[in-house]
Design a protein around this motif. Structure first.
Motif, PDB file in Angstrom:
ATOM      1  N   UNK A   1       0.814  -1.208   0.000  1.00 22.12           N
ATOM      2  CA  UNK A   1       0.000   0.000   0.000  1.00 22.12           C
ATOM      3  C   UNK A   1       0.847   1.257   0.000  1.00 22.12           C
ATOM      4  N   UNK A   2       2.193   1.126  -0.152  1.00 22.10           N
ATOM      5  CA  UNK A   2       3.057   2.298  -0.054  1.00 22.10           C
ATOM      6  C   UNK A   2       2.894   3.241  -1.231  1.00 22.10           C
ATOM      7  N   UNK A   3       2.425   2.759  -2.384  1.00 20.98           N
ATOM      8  CA  UNK A   3       2.269   3.600  -3.562  1.00 20.98           C
ATOM      9  C   UNK A   3       0.873   4.207  -3.672  1.00 20.98           C
ATOM     10  N   UNK A   4       0.022   3.926  -2.712  1.00 18.01           N
ATOM     11  CA  UNK A   4      -1.335   4.445  -2.744  1.00 18.01           C
ATOM     12  C   UNK A   4      -1.385   5.822  -2.111  1.00 18.01           C
ATOM     13  N   UNK A   5      -2.406   6.621  -2.477  1.00 18.46           N
ATOM     14  CA  UNK A   5      -2.489   7.976  -1.926  1.00 18.46           C
ATOM     15  C   UNK A   5      -2.718   7.973  -0.429  1.00 18.46           C
ATOM     16  N   UNK A   6      -2.210   9.005   0.241  1.00 18.97           N
ATOM     17  CA  UNK A   6      -2.416   9.178   1.680  1.00 18.97           C
ATOM     18  C   UNK A   6      -3.788   9.812   1.883  1.00 18.97           C
ATOM     19  N   UNK A   7      -4.671   9.090   2.527  1.00 17.58           N
ATOM     20  CA  UNK A   7      -6.071   9.513   2.618  1.00 17.58           C
ATOM     21  C   UNK A   7      -6.426   9.961   4.032  1.00 17.58           C
ATOM     22  N   UNK A   8      -7.319  10.961   4.106  1.00 15.83           N
ATOM     23  CA  UNK A   8      -7.781  11.498   5.384  1.00 15.83           C
ATOM     24  C   UNK A   8      -9.265  11.175   5.553  1.00 15.83           C
ATOM     25  N   UNK A   9      -9.589  10.497   6.635  1.00 13.78           N
ATOM     26  CA  UNK A   9     -10.971  10.126   6.930  1.00 13.78           C
ATOM     27  C   UNK A   9     -11.439  10.836   8.194  1.00 13.78           C
ATOM     28  N   UNK A  10     -12.660  11.333   8.170  1.00 15.10           N
ATOM     29  CA  UNK A  10     -13.297  11.919   9.344  1.00 15.10           C
ATOM     30  C   UNK A  10     -14.578  11.156   9.625  1.00 15.10           C
ATOM     31  N   UNK A  11     -14.736  10.682  10.852  1.00 18.18           N
ATOM     32  CA  UNK A  11     -15.960  10.006  11.291  1.00 18.18           C
ATOM     33  C   UNK A  11     -16.756  10.964  12.157  1.00 18.18           C
ATOM     34  N   UNK A  12     -18.006  11.156  11.815  1.00 13.89           N
ATOM     35  CA  UNK A  12     -18.874  12.116  12.494  1.00 13.89           C
ATOM     36  C   UNK A  12     -20.029  11.363  13.137  1.00 13.89           C
ATOM     37  N   UNK A  13     -20.186  11.471  14.472  1.00 16.75           N
ATOM     38  CA  UNK A  13     -21.294  10.776  15.121  1.00 16.75           C
ATOM     39  C   UNK A  13     -21.073  10.533  16.594  1.00 16.75           C
ATOM     40  N   UNK A  14     -21.488   9.345  17.052  1.00 18.46           N
ATOM     41  CA  UNK A  14     -21.432   9.013  18.472  1.00 18.46           C
ATOM     42  C   UNK A  14     -20.226   8.161  18.815  1.00 18.46           C
ATOM     43  N   UNK A  15     -20.231   7.650  20.058  1.00 16.92           N
ATOM     44  CA  UNK A  15     -19.052   6.968  20.559  1.00 16.92           C
ATOM     45  C   UNK A  15     -18.864   5.547  20.074  1.00 16.92           C
ATOM     46  N   UNK A  16     -19.958   4.833  19.836  1.00 13.65           N
ATOM     47  CA  UNK A  16     -19.841   3.440  19.430  1.00 13.65           C
ATOM     48  C   UNK A  16     -19.532   3.275  17.956  1.00 13.65           C
TER      49      UNK A  16
END
Length: 338
Positions: A1-16
């Motif tokens: 996976x070293x040649x794949x783009x560096x992706x940013x994920x945001x999770x929006x919601x509750x604790x579980x």
């Protein structure tokens, strides 16, 4: 996976749900951020709010403990431990982490600084942000026109359907949370309590406006079941339609839906007996969702059946498998970037 783009994920919601999403995202997304609801008022969270005069700490506590570098070591386990205090019912069942966060708020100045300090202590690799630092109340107008105040009343079973949510008093989102949304590659809303976690986070000033302008792909991870007091009788298309109503047209890109046909009939029967009805995508749902400009994607996302779980004053549900969900989100992000 070293040649794949560096992706940013945001999770929006509750604790579980956010914790499950971020656990699954770890192998695939280089930067991961949780933006967590702070309006819960039930169980020990509500008592901690009264004791320390703070926004709701419970969802933040759960995310912090779950995402700790060593979740089985003492500090993370202590945060989740519930005090046994039959002689003092006020504290019986209190999650120790709620009091810890209350103390950190008073030491550090606000809930964001408290979460940052706890994150450092626990070694969490994710960024964990409250949706707001404001201490406000979640309220709802019901279908019969009545107003209910506080999150625990909003989710109480047996009332008319929820028409709209609002905050009393109105409150602004935490600025770093808005920055995270504006710079994300993928934003994941859900899974989680549909009204009292997911839509509750959208009530803070700035959140919806930022979601409307971010270049990120926005994904709704639909719950596996209905939720008593919140989504009784709602179809998958009803969930998506309500979310689109709040966000506006053209904002939500994908609805990621669990394949209910993969569930064993005995599991379905067990949850139905508890008032939680597995959500299944019908052809009518599919057409309605596409008519809203949202792409429905169906995957087998449910975790293996763990059997009945005893939760503290909370209904059990069919949870998403973190690894399966993370892989599905990664593939979706890559597809959307092509």
């Amino acid at each position: 996976m070293t040649n794949l783009p560096s992706l940013r994920l945001v999770a929006l919601g509750g604790g579980g749900g956010s914790a499950q999403t971020l656990l699954g995202a770890r192998p695939f997304f280089a930067e991961r951020t949780a933006i967590i609801a702070v309006t819960d008022s039930g169980r020990s969270t509500g008592i901690a709010r009264q004791i320390a005069d703070i926004p709701a700490p419970g969802d933040l506590r759960n995310v912090l403990a779950t995402l700790a570098a060593a979740p089985n070591q003492t500090l993370a386990r202590l945060m989740q431990y519930r005090l046994k205090s039959p002689s003092f019912p006020f504290l019986d069942g209190m999650a120790i982490g709620n009091l810890m966060l209350g103390g950190l708020v008073q030491m550090e100045g606000d809930i964001a600084a408290a979460a940052a300090t706890a994150r450092e202590l626990l070694g969490c690799p994710e960024h964990i942000l409250p949706v707001s630092t404001a201490n406000t109340r979640l309220c709802a107008e019901l279908a019969d026109g009545r107003i209910v105040v506080e999150e625990v009343a909003v989710r109480t079973p047996g009332k008319p359907p929820i028409r709209r949510l609002f905050l009393d008093p109105p409150a602004a989102a935490y600025p770093p949370a808005l920055t995270a949304l504006a710079t994300a590659d993928l934003i994941v809303i859900g899974p989680g309590s549909f009204y009292t976690s997911l839509l509750a986070t959208l009530c803070f000033d700035g959140i919806v406006e930022t979601l409307r302008t971010t270049p990120a792909t926005i994904v709704f991870v639909c719950n596996t079941t209905t939720q008593p007091g919140q989504t009784d009788g709602m179809t998958i298309a009803d969930h998506v339609a309500r979310l689109v109503e709040v966000l506006g047209p053209g904002v939500l890109d994908v609805a990621l839906i669990n394949d209910a046909n993969a569930l064993h009939p005995a599991i379905v029967a067990r949850y139905q007996a508890a008032g939680l009805h597995p959500l299944s995508l019908t052809d009518t749902d599919r057409q309605a969702i596409r008519a809203l400009g949202v792409e429905p994607l169906v995957r087998d996302l449910a975790e293996p059946d763990p059997g009945h779980r005893e939760l503290w004053q909370k209904a059990d549900t069919i949870r998403h498998d973190p690894q399966t969900l993370g892989l599905a989100l990664w593939k979706l992000a890559l597809d959307r970037m092509q």
